[in-house]
Design a protein around this motif. Structure first.
Motif, PDB file in Angstrom:
ATOM      1  N   GLN A 144     -18.530 -31.354  19.885  1.00 35.98           N
ATOM      2  CA  GLN A 144     -17.801 -30.792  18.662  1.00 35.98           C
ATOM      3  C   GLN A 144     -16.364 -29.614  19.436  1.00 35.98           C
ATOM      4  OE1 GLN A 144     -20.598 -28.993  15.982  1.00 35.98           O
ATOM      5  NE2 GLN A 144     -18.395 -28.227  14.818  1.00 35.98           N
ATOM      6  N   GLY A 145     -16.740 -28.583  20.014  1.00 37.92           N
ATOM      7  CA  GLY A 145     -15.625 -27.968  20.430  1.00 37.92           C
ATOM      8  C   GLY A 145     -14.420 -28.861  20.847  1.00 37.92           C
ATOM      9  N   VAL A 146     -15.195 -29.274  22.577  1.00 40.29           N
ATOM     10  CA  VAL A 146     -13.654 -31.220  22.891  1.00 40.29           C
ATOM     11  C   VAL A 146     -13.055 -31.378  21.947  1.00 40.29           C
ATOM     12  CG1 VAL A 146     -13.385 -32.046  24.957  1.00 40.29           C
ATOM     13  CG2 VAL A 146     -14.383 -30.477  24.665  1.00 40.29           C
ATOM     14  N   GLY A 147     -14.322 -31.706  20.935  1.00 37.09           N
ATOM     15  CA  GLY A 147     -13.792 -32.772  19.712  1.00 37.09           C
ATOM     16  C   GLY A 147     -12.321 -31.776  19.266  1.00 37.09           C
ATOM     17  N   ASN A 148     -12.665 -31.001  18.837  1.00 37.81           N
ATOM     18  CA  ASN A 148     -10.955 -30.595  18.312  1.00 37.81           C
ATOM     19  C   ASN A 148      -9.838 -30.223  18.956  1.00 37.81           C
ATOM     20  OD1 ASN A 148     -13.414 -29.861  15.543  1.00 37.81           O
ATOM     21  ND2 ASN A 148     -14.084 -28.129  16.480  1.00 37.81           N
ATOM     22  N   VAL A 149     -10.539 -29.890  20.088  1.00 40.73           N
ATOM     23  CA  VAL A 149      -9.308 -29.483  21.387  1.00 40.73           C
ATOM     24  C   VAL A 149      -8.384 -31.100  21.054  1.00 40.73           C
ATOM     25  CG1 VAL A 149      -8.648 -28.687  23.509  1.00 40.73           C
ATOM     26  CG2 VAL A 149     -10.165 -27.626  22.162  1.00 40.73           C
ATOM     27  N   ALA A 150      -9.138 -31.921  20.960  1.00 39.00           N
ATOM     28  CA  ALA A 150      -8.654 -33.232  21.462  1.00 39.00           C
ATOM     29  C   ALA A 150      -7.513 -33.562  20.082  1.00 39.00           C
ATOM     30  CB  ALA A 150      -9.221 -34.061  21.281  1.00 39.00           C
ATOM     31  N   VAL A 151      -8.448 -32.716  18.738  1.00 37.23           N
ATOM     32  CA  VAL A 151      -7.003 -33.557  17.320  1.00 37.23           C
ATOM     33  C   VAL A 151      -5.991 -32.309  17.926  1.00 37.23           C
ATOM     34  CG1 VAL A 151      -7.212 -32.557  15.686  1.00 37.23           C
ATOM     35  CG2 VAL A 151      -9.393 -33.070  16.047  1.00 37.23           C
ATOM     36  N   VAL A 152      -6.081 -31.330  18.106  1.00 38.55           N
ATOM     37  CA  VAL A 152      -4.791 -30.531  18.563  1.00 38.55           C
ATOM     38  C   VAL A 152      -4.225 -30.462  19.067  1.00 38.55           C
ATOM     39  CG1 VAL A 152      -4.343 -27.599  18.924  1.00 38.55           C
ATOM     40  CG2 VAL A 152      -6.265 -27.830  17.933  1.00 38.55           C
ATOM     41  N   VAL A 153      -4.326 -31.680  20.604  1.00 36.37           N
ATOM     42  CA  VAL A 153      -3.627 -31.711  21.352  1.00 36.37           C
ATOM     43  C   VAL A 153      -3.115 -32.923  20.961  1.00 36.37           C
ATOM     44  CG1 VAL A 153      -3.776 -32.444  23.802  1.00 36.37           C
ATOM     45  CG2 VAL A 153      -4.433 -30.558  23.501  1.00 36.37           C
ATOM     46  N   ALA A 318      -4.093 -40.173  11.743  1.00 38.77           N
ATOM     47  CA  ALA A 318      -5.434 -40.356  11.923  1.00 38.77           C
ATOM     48  C   ALA A 318      -5.803 -40.117  13.199  1.00 38.77           C
ATOM     49  CB  ALA A 318      -4.684 -42.063  12.804  1.00 38.77           C
ATOM     50  N   THR A 319      -5.656 -40.206  14.291  1.00 39.25           N
ATOM     51  CA  THR A 319      -6.269 -39.247  15.744  1.00 39.25           C
ATOM     52  C   THR A 319      -6.849 -37.643  15.034  1.00 39.25           C
ATOM     53  OG1 THR A 319      -4.208 -39.531  16.855  1.00 39.25           O
ATOM     54  CG2 THR A 319      -5.590 -37.801  17.784  1.00 39.25           C
ATOM     55  N   ALA A 320      -6.075 -36.921  13.790  1.00 34.52           N
ATOM     56  CA  ALA A 320      -6.739 -36.025  13.617  1.00 34.52           C
ATOM     57  C   ALA A 320      -7.495 -36.036  13.290  1.00 34.52           C
ATOM     58  CB  ALA A 320      -6.151 -35.138  12.556  1.00 34.52           C
ATOM     59  N   LEU A 321      -8.105 -37.084  12.093  1.00 39.24           N
ATOM     60  CA  LEU A 321      -9.359 -38.254  11.066  1.00 39.24           C
ATOM     61  C   LEU A 321     -10.359 -37.865  12.329  1.00 39.24           C
ATOM     62  CD1 LEU A 321      -7.542 -39.498   8.106  1.00 39.24           C
ATOM     63  CD2 LEU A 321      -8.227 -37.728   8.232  1.00 39.24           C
ATOM     64  N   ILE A 322      -9.858 -38.439  13.125  1.00 39.78           N
ATOM     65  CA  ILE A 322     -11.714 -39.226  14.009  1.00 39.78           C
ATOM     66  C   ILE A 322     -11.745 -38.421  14.816  1.00 39.78           C
ATOM     67  CG2 ILE A 322     -10.072 -40.386  15.275  1.00 39.78           C
ATOM     68  CD1 ILE A 322     -13.227 -41.688  13.854  1.00 39.78           C
ATOM     69  N   LEU A 369       0.005 -48.514  13.013  1.00 41.18           N
ATOM     70  CA  LEU A 369      -0.180 -47.505  14.209  1.00 41.18           C
ATOM     71  C   LEU A 369      -1.171 -47.173  14.246  1.00 41.18           C
ATOM     72  CD1 LEU A 369       3.670 -46.377  13.978  1.00 41.18           C
ATOM     73  CD2 LEU A 369       2.586 -47.023  15.351  1.00 41.18           C
ATOM     74  N   ALA A 370      -1.533 -46.584  12.775  1.00 40.23           N
ATOM     75  CA  ALA A 370      -3.032 -45.568  12.012  1.00 40.23           C
ATOM     76  C   ALA A 370      -4.144 -45.971  13.521  1.00 40.23           C
ATOM     77  CB  ALA A 370      -3.331 -45.764  11.286  1.00 40.23           C
ATOM     78  N   ILE A 371      -4.566 -47.678  13.526  1.00 41.73           N
ATOM     79  CA  ILE A 371      -5.125 -48.232  14.234  1.00 41.73           C
ATOM     80  C   ILE A 371      -4.957 -47.105  16.135  1.00 41.73           C
ATOM     81  CG2 ILE A 371      -6.180 -50.219  15.038  1.00 41.73           C
ATOM     82  CD1 ILE A 371      -5.437 -51.838  13.284  1.00 41.73           C
ATOM     83  N   CYS A 372      -3.926 -47.262  15.804  1.00 37.10           N
ATOM     84  CA  CYS A 372      -3.692 -46.887  17.490  1.00 37.10           C
ATOM     85  C   CYS A 372      -4.278 -45.993  17.583  1.00 37.10           C
ATOM     86  CB  CYS A 372      -2.270 -46.628  17.849  1.00 37.10           C
ATOM     87  SG  CYS A 372      -1.036 -48.142  18.441  1.00 37.10           S
ATOM     88  N   GLY A 373      -3.557 -44.184  16.727  1.00 44.97           N
ATOM     89  CA  GLY A 373      -4.188 -43.498  16.582  1.00 44.97           C
ATOM     90  C   GLY A 373      -5.772 -43.434  16.500  1.00 44.97           C
ATOM     91  N   GLY A 377      -7.721 -41.175  19.476  1.00 44.72           N
ATOM     92  CA  GLY A 377      -8.449 -39.488  18.914  1.00 44.72           C
ATOM     93  C   GLY A 377     -10.303 -40.395  18.941  1.00 44.72           C
ATOM     94  N   PHE A 378     -10.454 -40.779  18.933  1.00 45.24           N
ATOM     95  CA  PHE A 378     -11.736 -41.489  19.082  1.00 45.24           C
ATOM     96  C   PHE A 378     -12.425 -41.282  20.946  1.00 45.24           C
ATOM     97  CE2 PHE A 378     -15.514 -43.914  19.439  1.00 45.24           C
ATOM     98  CZ  PHE A 378     -16.624 -43.699  17.255  1.00 45.24           C
ATOM     99  N   PHE A 379     -11.642 -41.945  21.870  1.00 48.05           N
ATOM    100  CA  PHE A 379     -11.362 -41.433  22.653  1.00 48.05           C
ATOM    101  C   PHE A 379     -11.515 -40.600  23.628  1.00 48.05           C
ATOM    102  CE2 PHE A 379      -8.817 -42.038  26.398  1.00 48.05           C
ATOM    103  CZ  PHE A 379      -9.738 -41.499  28.230  1.00 48.05           C
ATOM    104  N   GLN A 380     -10.162 -39.754  23.120  1.00 49.42           N
ATOM    105  CA  GLN A 380     -10.050 -38.659  23.477  1.00 49.42           C
ATOM    106  C   GLN A 380     -11.724 -37.102  23.595  1.00 49.42           C
ATOM    107  OE1 GLN A 380      -7.467 -37.031  25.433  1.00 49.42           O
ATOM    108  NE2 GLN A 380      -6.411 -39.334  25.235  1.00 49.42           N
ATOM    109  N   SER A 381     -11.903 -37.079  22.518  1.00 49.89           N
ATOM    110  CA  SER A 381     -12.821 -36.137  21.964  1.00 49.89           C
ATOM    111  C   SER A 381     -14.595 -36.855  23.730  1.00 49.89           C
ATOM    112  CB  SER A 381     -13.833 -36.303  21.144  1.00 49.89           C
ATOM    113  OG  SER A 381     -12.211 -36.084  20.501  1.00 49.89           O
ATOM    114  N   PRO A 382     -14.771 -37.801  23.392  1.00 51.27           N
ATOM    115  CA  PRO A 382     -16.004 -37.899  24.317  1.00 51.27           C
ATOM    116  C   PRO A 382     -14.849 -38.007  25.397  1.00 51.27           C
ATOM    117  CG  PRO A 382     -16.120 -39.899  22.890  1.00 51.27           C
ATOM    118  CD  PRO A 382     -14.669 -38.869  22.351  1.00 51.27           C
TER     119      PRO A 382
END
Length: 453
Positions: A144-153, A318-322, A369-373, A377-382
């Motif tokens: 969860q914490g890493v996911g939140n950072v991933a959103v910001v980055v 989209a990245t921020a949402l997922i 582009l939303a699909i890309c995002g 985003g779904f990749f970055q956090s895990p």
């Protein structure tokens, strides 16, 4: 209770302090990531105001990038030694002061020097931010914490054209830097009051390793950038060859050290190495797309800078949402499979965008582009969870530094490839970039599937 890494559960900070501690990370990370690319949009205006040639203005970008890249690993190692807060807080203070100096700079040499100092401060932030997350959140909520950072980055990286266009529509380029000052002061106040003390190792910095690190990564970035800036091929090739030579010496020296500056001990772990490789590929693919599409929107479709920024917005939104959702899922399910699925979705989105190039209706690209995002985003956090979670707690700084270095290398490589495409086949550059990005993403998905966690 044990964490997913098989180590004792870390309790993290209590809720009020945890939220404030993450807030200071979020503000500082957003500023440092944005400032790596936000000035790209304003370079023509800055060159005109400072009365310099466009080619000379490139150093406004390069000085920041070089300073960040060569400083990341030494500062992450220093964080392992003296504590991550003691690296992060001075880095944030230096970044804030340098931002003020950038805003007030009267000439290109002063601005370039201030940007280099700003990059050094940004490296202090980037080098230990994920390591701090490990002690802000309990082990069971690391994803969860890493996911939140991933959103910001991710949002800061993808949204930089939008932010730049918004600021420049109402103010001069100096506000791209000046806006950091009040945000930085607030973030610094929160950092001093909320960030946790962290364990310290007994290692000491090896000066020769630091020098080899600077030569290796400095020459690598200079060589890659030279390929993208139409530098003489022989010069760029020489820089890359020199980077490889110094890199070989660097790695050889690290192999004999118990706690190396370059985390070769972590790279021996297949999960860590594969996670880092997929991260580099994903950011290279993102960079290719985000550099190519604004040119397509403005030069081919005739859209304004503001309209282009708005058309690019679905990706970061989209990245921020997922990303927070995928971060929570990574605490319960295999992050490798989640990351692979995210890259498959991102690859599908990029292919859909590539197939639509030539359509005069730019709005038809929005949902693609939303699909890309979503996939990104779904990749970055895990993936980031695996990078930091697969490292021992006392090597969290090294893992965080290498993760940030991988992102910068990926972005630099993607930008250089885009410049080569513009130079060799300008009429098809956008399509070439998008299909190359699709291939990189799918390659990353295959690498992700090889992970066993």
């Amino acid at each position: 209770m044990a964490s997913l890494e098989g180590r004792p559960e870390h309790p993290g900070l209590p809720i009020p302090q945890r939220l404030l501690a993450f807030l200071t990370l979020a503000m500082a990370i957003a500023m440092s990531v944005l400032d790596g690319s936000i000035v790209n949009v304003a370079l023509p205006t800055m060159a005109h105001d400072l009365a310099v040639a466009p080619a000379a203005s490139i150093w406004i970008v390069n000085a920041f990038l070089l300073a960040v890249t060569v400083s990341l690993l030494p500062l992450s190692a220093l964080g392992d030694t003296i504590g991550y807060r003691r690296v992060y807080t001075p880095g944030l203070a230096l970044f804030t002061l340098a931002s003020l100096a950038c805003a007030l700079a009267p000439s290109l040499p002063v601005l370039t020097a201030a940007r280099a100092v700003q990059g050094l401060g940004a490296a202090g932030i980037m080098s230990v931010n994920i390591a701090l997350v490990r002690f802000i959140y309990p082990s069971s909520k690391l994803g969860q914490g890493v996911g939140n950072v991933a959103v910001v980055v991710a949002v800061s990286s993808a949204g930089s054209p939008t932010v730049a266009a918004a600021i420049l529509s109402v103010a001069s380029w100096r506000w791209l830097f000046l806006i950091n000052v009040p945000i930085g002061v607030v973030a610094l106040y929160l950092a001093v009051r909320t960030l946790p003390d962290t364990p310290r190792s007994k290692r000491s910095l090896d000066s020769m390793s630091v020098a080899l690190n600077i030569l290796t990564f400095g020459l690598l970035i200079a060589g890659v950038d030279g390929l993208g800036q139409n530098q003489t091929a022989g010069v760029a090739a020489g820089e890359l060859i020199a980077a490889a030579a110094f890199g070989a010496l660097f790695v050889q020296r690290q192999l004999s050290q118990a706690a190396p500056l370059l985390p070769v001990d972590l790279l021996r772990r297949p999960i860590f190495a594969l996670s880092l490789a997929t991260s580099i590929l994903s950011f290279a693919a993102q960079s290719l797309a985000l550099v190519a599409l604004p040119f397509y929107f403005e030069d081919t479709l005739g859209r304004s800078e503001t309209a282009t920024g708005l058309l690019m917005t679905p990706w970061p939104v989209a990245t921020a949402l997922i990303a927070p959702i995928s971060g929570r899922l990574a605490d319960r399910f295999a992050p490798g499979l989640l990351g692979g699925a995210g890259l498959m979705v991102m690859g599908a989105g990029l292919a859909l965008v590539a197939l639509n190039v030539g359509n005069a209706d730019g709005a038809s690209l929005v949902w693609r582009l939303a699909i890309c995002g979503l996939g990104f985003g779904f990749f970055q956090s895990p993936n980031n969870r695996m990078i930091i979670g697969s490292a021992p707690p006392d090597r969290s700084g090294g893992a965080a530094g290498l993760q940030s270095a991988g992102r910068l290398i990926g972005q630099s490589f993607g930008t250089a490839l885009m410049a080569v495409a513009f130079g060799r086949a300008p009429e098809h550059a956008t399509s070439i970039a998008l299909w190359t990005a699709t291939g990189m993403t799918l390659l990353g998905a295959c690498a992700s599937a090889l992970r066993r966690a």
